[in-house]
Design an enzyme around this catalytic site. Structure first.
Site, mmCIF file in Angstrom:
data_model
loop_
_atom_site.group_PDB
_atom_site.id
_atom_site.type_symbol
_atom_site.label_atom_id
_atom_site.label_comp_id
_atom_site.label_asym_id
_atom_site.label_seq_id
_atom_site.Cartn_x
_atom_site.Cartn_y
_atom_site.Cartn_z
ATOM 1 N N SER A 108 28.434 99.064 -44.891
ATOM 2 C CA SER A 108 27.199 98.909 -44.260
ATOM 3 C C SER A 108 25.923 98.237 -45.060
ATOM 4 O O SER A 108 26.320 96.990 -45.425
ATOM 5 C CB SER A 108 26.644 100.554 -43.961
ATOM 6 O OG SER A 108 25.353 100.451 -43.369
ATOM 7 N N ASP A 262 29.263 100.212 -32.708
ATOM 8 C CA ASP A 262 28.278 99.828 -33.993
ATOM 9 C C ASP A 262 27.295 98.567 -33.526
ATOM 10 O O ASP A 262 27.760 97.604 -33.169
ATOM 11 C CB ASP A 262 29.278 99.406 -35.111
ATOM 12 C CG ASP A 262 28.419 99.287 -36.254
ATOM 13 O OD1 ASP A 262 27.372 99.589 -36.266
ATOM 14 O OD2 ASP A 262 28.967 98.793 -37.514
ATOM 15 N N HIS A 292 29.419 103.337 -36.471
ATOM 16 C CA HIS A 292 28.883 102.821 -37.737
ATOM 17 C C HIS A 292 28.641 104.058 -38.561
ATOM 18 O O HIS A 292 28.265 105.254 -38.157
ATOM 19 C CB HIS A 292 27.501 102.385 -37.482
ATOM 20 C CG HIS A 292 27.089 101.637 -38.717
ATOM 21 N ND1 HIS A 292 27.399 100.622 -39.164
ATOM 22 C CD2 HIS A 292 26.274 102.324 -39.913
ATOM 23 C CE1 HIS A 292 26.742 100.400 -40.151
ATOM 24 N NE2 HIS A 292 25.962 101.214 -40.708
#
Length: 322
Positions: A108, A262, A292
């Site tokens: 991320s 995501d 995600h």
């Protein structure tokens, strides 16, 4: 099976994982920057991920507890990650690490930090060259919030489209008063949209990723006051996808993970294409059922997801080829 050591470098906590068994040769050295939008997350939250990589790859893993925004202002997170990387690169012998096998990784926003650090290190000729960058569902740009993945996954947990913008404001310590305008891309000058269209555009995303309810957006008008309020998200440190080709061309081999569910999926797809267009070797793993933040649940028994395990195993398999 692991020796785990905590230390601080310039006030930044590091946790170093190394196999207990004596090395038969020099080991890989892996830096890991955790996710959490630069505003939350910790070394502890990604303990299981780092242990797994250290054991399965017979590697030394350095997990970096960079200081969080807004208390520790942006762009301090990049300097924390860079200082940790420089410390490790200058102490490789201590950890029996092969200077030709340094891997910079993250998930991320941690993958964003890893991307930027790899770009910064290109100018440091006195240090070992990075062998590979491992980017797990990276967020890499703040230019276009209307890419197909932003539309398709706008309301998919754990990261809603609106939440991305909210976290951007929180990370940059800004009032989210122009949040709706940023969602509509009103913060980007027309000249910038034209300049970067070749790198950031729904047109570049392969058609198979547009099947699930993508509708091309009408362009919105630029608002200078919105740009002024949040212009930092268009800087290279925040949006490393905007780096020039001359930089991209020099980057190490890459492993990129994207997840279907995501909002940031297309950032990974666009960076993959940019790297490949510049002659870089890219290994790519796409998780068809992943979302995600799935790695935050990795190793938690019944609370973990098979997609997270597959992402970890594909990552480990890639690292073991180096």
């Amino acid at each position: 099976k692991l020796l785990i050591k905590d230390l601080k470098v310039d006030e930044v906590p590091l946790r170093i994982y190394q196999p207990k068994w004596p090395p038969t040769g020099k080991r890989r050295g892996i830096l890991y920057f955790h996710g959490g939008a630069g505003t939350f997350g910790s070394i502890r939250a990604f303990e299981r991920v780092c242990r797994y990589i250290a054991k399965k790859c017979n590697s030394v893993v350095v997990s970096v507890g960079y200081r969080l925004a807004p208390e520790h202002p942006y762009p301090g997170q990049y300097f924390d990650c860079l200082n940790a990387t420089l410390y490790f690169m200058r102490h490789l012998e201590e950890y029996y690490v092969d200077p030709a096998l340094i891997i910079i990784s993250g998930d991320s926003c941690g993958a964003n930090f890893a991307t930027v650090i790899c770009q910064i290190l290109l100018n440091k000729r006195d240090l070992p060259k990075v062998r590979a960058q491992v980017l797990l569902y990276p967020g890499l740009q703040g230019l276009d919030f209307h890419l197909p993945s932003y539309q398709q996954n706008a309301s998919v947990p754990m990261l809603f489209r609106k939440l991305v913008i909210y976290f951007c404001f929180r990370y940059l310590n800004k009032e989210p008063s122009v949040l709706e305008d940023v969602l509509q891309n009103c913060h980007v000058p027309e000249s910038m949209k034209r300049k970067y269209k070749k790198w950031i555009s729904a047109d570049i995303i392969p058609d198979e990723f547009k099947i699930r309810g993508y509708v091309p957006q009408k362009s919105t008008s630029y608002k200078p006051e919105v740009h002024e309020a949040i212009k930092e998200i268009l800087a290279i440190t925040f949006s490393p996808l905007l780096a020039e080709d001359s930089v991209i061309r020099q980057l190490p081999e890459s492993f990129i993970v994207t997840c279907e569910f995501d909002v940031l999926r297309d950032d990974g797809l666009l960076y993959k294409k940019r790297l490949e267009d510049n002659g870089n070797q890219v290994n790519w793993y796409h998780s068809e059922s992943g979302f995600h933040g799935v790695l935050a649940f990795f190793g938690y028994g019944i609370f973990s997801f098979s997609s997270g395990k597959k992402i970890m195993d594909s990552t480990v398999n890639y690292i073991n080829t180096l």
